[in-house]
Design an enzyme around this catalytic site. Structure first.
Site, PDB file in Angstrom:
ATOM      1  N   GLY A  35      -0.822 -23.939  17.990  1.00 55.39           N
ATOM      2  CA  GLY A  35      -1.564 -24.668  16.985  1.00 55.39           C
ATOM      3  C   GLY A  35      -0.343 -24.963  15.694  1.00 55.39           C
ATOM      4  O   GLY A  35       1.015 -25.562  16.050  1.00 55.39           O
ATOM      5  N   CYS A  58       3.364 -10.954   8.029  1.00 55.23           N
ATOM      6  CA  CYS A  58       3.888 -10.312   8.380  1.00 55.23           C
ATOM      7  C   CYS A  58       5.161 -10.983   9.397  1.00 55.23           C
ATOM      8  O   CYS A  58       6.282 -10.830   8.503  1.00 55.23           O
ATOM      9  CB  CYS A  58       3.155  -9.489   9.890  1.00 55.23           C
ATOM     10  SG  CYS A  58       2.275  -8.631   9.014  1.00 55.23           S
ATOM     11  N   ASP A 101      -3.385   5.033  -5.067  1.00 51.44           N
ATOM     12  CA  ASP A 101      -2.471   4.471  -5.660  1.00 51.44           C
ATOM     13  C   ASP A 101      -2.298   4.339  -7.097  1.00 51.44           C
ATOM     14  O   ASP A 101      -3.261   4.741  -7.630  1.00 51.44           O
ATOM     15  CB  ASP A 101      -3.345   3.019  -5.182  1.00 51.44           C
ATOM     16  CG  ASP A 101      -3.243   1.848  -5.048  1.00 51.44           C
ATOM     17  OD1 ASP A 101      -3.159   1.135  -3.502  1.00 51.44           O
ATOM     18  OD2 ASP A 101      -2.255   0.854  -6.549  1.00 51.44           O
ATOM     19  N   LYS A 148       7.515 -12.717   6.853  1.00 47.77           N
ATOM     20  CA  LYS A 148       8.630 -11.521   6.437  1.00 47.77           C
ATOM     21  C   LYS A 148       9.820 -11.621   7.347  1.00 47.77           C
ATOM     22  O   LYS A 148      10.521 -10.905   6.995  1.00 47.77           O
ATOM     23  CB  LYS A 148       7.843 -10.857   5.431  1.00 47.77           C
ATOM     24  CG  LYS A 148       7.940  -9.975   4.812  1.00 47.77           C
ATOM     25  CD  LYS A 148       7.012  -8.868   3.986  1.00 47.77           C
ATOM     26  CE  LYS A 148       6.228  -7.769   5.050  1.00 47.77           C
ATOM     27  NZ  LYS A 148       7.064  -6.334   5.477  1.00 47.77           N
TER      28      LYS A 148
END
Ligand code: UDX
Length: 438
Positions: free
Chosen positions: A259, A266, A30, A269
């Site tokens: 709900g 996810c 990273d 998007k």
């Protein structure tokens, strides 16, 4: 096998740790020095049940290592997993900047055949685009080297990601190369030996399987929310409707829990990216757009529900139990709770919040939000005009309503996740409302 993972976010860390647990030698890379420094000390940037233990055990056995140097990662392994984040821009187009940065680094450092594996969700067509970029970069550098691109979408759910990686319903491998596919079959040999199906297909098809699956699951949620809203008018019970529907194996009982709407990094998007993909070809993805709109409306509807139950919101104290977008995660990205709280704050309500894991993220991400952070469900409920169960953490499934009745200002309980049956809460003298319940 030696395997390198580029990007140590949620997907990269889970993928690296799980592959390491299967005996591979994993090097996670990273560009964030602090993140890598912390990971070497066993400090993880995310909360995922079981991940800290897995990372520290496999770091100790030497199967899992961390670096900031892409040259190390490219040298370490023939197979390079790309698991960097791919945010969606305002215009619904997926930002591939991080992916392309990694591709350039790989082209700079590679000296022999490499398999580049897209595991992060990327728009359909990205694999082909990356292939031509790689070809151009290698040509520029006068490197006559072979490489292959593979799409290997992740189907991990936050809160159960380790199990989802080790025991997926299916493994999807998209590539036009038998050589690359052979590497992937070797990587997933343990899952295959457990009888887990592995689908070999083309690049675009693999990329689309990911989007189409997520959009379908999100559509199921918007669908049951719409049914629940109609149930509230006609007196049907959405929980029992979902059970009745789910008995049809063609429908299935999963993802039919009504709900406040879906959240997470996810579904929202991926739906926006899929709709945006259609629009780049001049196609209007009306159904996908309506899943998004239905979800937005559901959050607004929850504000109306709270407002109707409490009366004037000005100076009312509303308690939120749960801020994460789902239980067993500290992730608050696009959490419905936050959108609902913002609306209530605009109407000058006073908000008290308790969440087992996500409060630190809320403070970090929205330091300006004028809410009261509480260290327990009961503290949060003290003096409350309305308790809102917004995320179905286990500890909220066994609240002591007898005690709550003595500490609230008004006994109003809005169960946005239908955790309780109306009768059991009403028996304690609370006004109870669920989503799609009588
Ligand atoms: C999802 C997909 O499930 C996973 O396969 C994919 O790889 C990534 O996206 P995740 O976003 O982690 O996983 O959470 P998920 O469990 O799918 O829940 C998403 C949202 O839908 C949450 O806000 C959850 O509360 C909501 N939800 C889920 C419902 O409202 N009702 C349901 O019945 C199920």
């Amino acid at each position: 096998m030696n395997i390198s993972i580029i990007g140590t976010g949620y997907v990269g860390l889970v993928t690296g740790a799980c592959l390491a647990s299967q005996g591979n030698n994993i090097l996670c890379c990273d560009l964030d020095n602090d993140k890598i420094g912390n990971l070497k000390k066993g400090i993880l940037p995310i909360y995922e049940p079981g991940l800290p233990e897995l990372v520290s055990r496999l770091t100790n056995t030497g199967n899992l290592g961390f670096t900031c140097e892409m040259s190390d990662a490219v040298r370490h392994s023939t197979v390079l997993f790309i698991t960097v984040n791919t945010p969606t821009l305002e215009n619904n187009i997926c930002d591939l900047g991080n992916v392309l940065d990694v591709i350039r680094e790989i082209a700079d450092h590679m000296t022999s055949y490499r398999v580049i594996v897209h595991k992060s969700t990327v728009p359909v067509g990205t694999g082909r685009k990356v292939r031509s970029i790689m070809e151009a970069l290698l040509k520029e550098q006068g490197k006559d080297l072979e490489f292959d691109i593979v799409s290997n979408p992740e189907f991990l759910r936050e809160g159960s990601a380790i199990n989802d990686f080790l025991n997926p319903e299916r493994i999807v491998i998209g590539s036009g190369s038998e050589k690359a596919a052979a590497f992937m079959m070797e990587i997933y040999k343990k899952q295959r030996r457990k009888g887990i199906p592995l689908l070999l297909t083309g690049l675009e098809t693999a990329e689309m399987i990911k989007y189409a699956s997520n959009a379908f699951l999100a559509m199921k949620i918007s669908y049951i929310n719409e049914i629940a809203n109609i149930c509230e008018f006609c007196g049907a019970d959405a929980v029992e409707v979902a059970i009745g529907m789910g008995l049809d194996h063609r429908i299935g009982c999963e993802f039919l829990a009504a709900g406040p709407g879906f959240g997470g990094s996810c579904f929202p998007k991926d739906l926006r990216a899929l709709s945006g993909l259609g629009k780049t070809y001049g196609y209007d993805a009306g159904l996908i757009d309506s899943v998004i709109e239905t979800n937005q409306r559901q959050k607004k509807r929850m504000v109306q529900k709270i407002s109707a139950a409490v009366g004037p919101l000005e100076k009312s104290t509303i308690t939120f139990l749960g801020i994460s977008f789902k239980p067993d995660t500290d992730d608050i990205r696009e959490s419905p709770s936050i959108a609902i709280i913002r609306d209530l704050l605009d109407k000058n309500a006073r908000i008290k919040i308790y969440d087992p894991r996500a409060l630190d993220n809320l403070k970090k991400q929205f330091p300006e939000m004028p809410v009261t952070y509480c260290d327990s469900a009961y503290t949060a409920c003290e003096g409350s005009d309305c308790i809102v169960l917004a995320t179905e953490w286990n500890e909220f499934s066994r609240l002591d309503f007898k005690s709550l009745k003595n500490i609230v200002k008004r006994p109003v309980f809005l169960d946005l996740r239908n955790v309780y049956s109306p009768e059991e809460v009403k028996a304690y003298g609370f006004h109870y409302e669920g989503v799609g319940r009588k």
